[in-house]
Design a protein around this motif. Sequence first.
Motif, mmCIF file in Angstrom:
data_model
loop_
_atom_site.group_PDB
_atom_site.id
_atom_site.type_symbol
_atom_site.label_atom_id
_atom_site.label_comp_id
_atom_site.label_asym_id
_atom_site.label_seq_id
_atom_site.Cartn_x
_atom_site.Cartn_y
_atom_site.Cartn_z
ATOM 1 N N THR A 37 -46.800 80.783 -4.483
ATOM 2 C CA THR A 37 -46.455 80.455 -3.110
ATOM 3 C C THR A 37 -45.580 79.209 -2.984
ATOM 4 O O THR A 37 -44.806 79.107 -2.047
ATOM 5 N N LYS A 38 -45.703 78.263 -3.893
ATOM 6 C CA LYS A 38 -44.988 77.000 -3.737
ATOM 7 C C LYS A 38 -43.572 77.091 -4.276
ATOM 8 O O LYS A 38 -43.260 77.877 -5.154
ATOM 9 N N SER A 39 -42.756 76.206 -3.748
ATOM 10 C CA SER A 39 -41.368 76.177 -4.199
ATOM 11 C C SER A 39 -41.245 75.340 -5.462
ATOM 12 O O SER A 39 -42.158 74.591 -5.836
ATOM 13 N N TRP A 40 -40.100 75.434 -6.099
ATOM 14 C CA TRP A 40 -39.833 74.698 -7.342
ATOM 15 C C TRP A 40 -39.898 73.199 -7.098
ATOM 16 O O TRP A 40 -40.434 72.457 -7.905
ATOM 17 N N GLU A 41 -39.367 72.735 -5.981
ATOM 18 C CA GLU A 41 -39.358 71.305 -5.676
ATOM 19 C C GLU A 41 -40.785 70.766 -5.518
ATOM 20 O O GLU A 41 -41.097 69.667 -5.993
ATOM 21 N N ASP A 42 -41.640 71.543 -4.865
ATOM 22 C CA ASP A 42 -43.031 71.116 -4.699
ATOM 23 C C ASP A 42 -43.731 70.993 -6.052
ATOM 24 O O ASP A 42 -44.465 70.029 -6.303
ATOM 25 N N LYS A 48 -44.187 65.303 -11.335
ATOM 26 C CA LYS A 48 -43.764 63.899 -11.411
ATOM 27 C C LYS A 48 -44.909 62.966 -11.069
ATOM 28 O O LYS A 48 -45.090 61.928 -11.721
ATOM 29 N N ARG A 49 -45.677 63.333 -10.025
ATOM 30 C CA ARG A 49 -46.829 62.501 -9.661
ATOM 31 C C ARG A 49 -47.843 62.455 -10.790
ATOM 32 O O ARG A 49 -48.377 61.393 -11.119
ATOM 33 N N ALA A 50 -48.113 63.594 -11.404
ATOM 34 C CA ALA A 50 -49.071 63.643 -12.516
ATOM 35 C C ALA A 50 -48.571 62.805 -13.691
ATOM 36 O O ALA A 50 -49.359 62.089 -14.329
ATOM 37 N N ALA A 51 -47.264 62.861 -13.980
ATOM 38 C CA ALA A 51 -46.702 62.068 -15.074
ATOM 39 C C ALA A 51 -46.802 60.582 -14.770
ATOM 40 O O ALA A 51 -47.096 59.770 -15.665
ATOM 41 N N ALA A 52 -46.559 60.197 -13.521
ATOM 42 C CA ALA A 52 -46.653 58.786 -13.144
ATOM 43 C C ALA A 52 -48.085 58.283 -13.278
ATOM 44 O O ALA A 52 -48.321 57.169 -13.769
ATOM 45 N N ILE A 53 -49.050 59.103 -12.866
ATOM 46 C CA ILE A 53 -50.452 58.717 -12.980
ATOM 47 C C ILE A 53 -50.840 58.575 -14.449
ATOM 48 O O ILE A 53 -51.517 57.621 -14.843
ATOM 49 N N LYS A 54 -50.386 59.509 -15.268
ATOM 50 C CA LYS A 54 -50.711 59.455 -16.692
ATOM 51 C C LYS A 54 -50.110 58.207 -17.343
ATOM 52 O O LYS A 54 -50.755 57.539 -18.144
ATOM 53 N N LYS A 55 -48.859 57.873 -16.964
ATOM 54 C CA LYS A 55 -48.208 56.682 -17.510
ATOM 55 C C LYS A 55 -48.978 55.426 -17.099
ATOM 56 O O LYS A 55 -49.180 54.515 -17.912
ATOM 57 N N LEU A 56 -49.421 55.367 -15.848
ATOM 58 C CA LEU A 56 -50.197 54.226 -15.370
ATOM 59 C C LEU A 56 -51.508 54.113 -16.134
ATOM 60 O O LEU A 56 -51.908 53.005 -16.534
#
Length: 100
Positions: A37-42, A48-56
């Motif tokens: 159901t979701k688009s590619w951008e979503d 990206k959010r998951a990668a940022a959280i993992k980096k933090l």
Amino acid sequence: MNAISLTSSANGRLSGKSWKAPKSATVRSHIPDGVKTKSWEDRMEKTKRAAAIKKLEIDLREEKLADFKRRKEITMERKKAAEERQRLEEDKAKALCSLL
């Protein structure tokens, strides 16, 4: 009298039970609903959010480990200094005993 036609199964046998509805294969898709159901951008935003959280998390873990190592090093230096003082006192006591 009205006859009900029987449908054949996958291997050619007939049910023989006129009140049973014919079965068909379940249509399944192994793709999760969120992907359908979701688009590619979503999806990319979520990635990206998951990668940022993992980096933090990694940064915080490394900072915590560095702090632990620093405290351990300070403790080891203090222990070595105390052992050196103890050794010097013992040497001084031996030197005084040998003079007497």
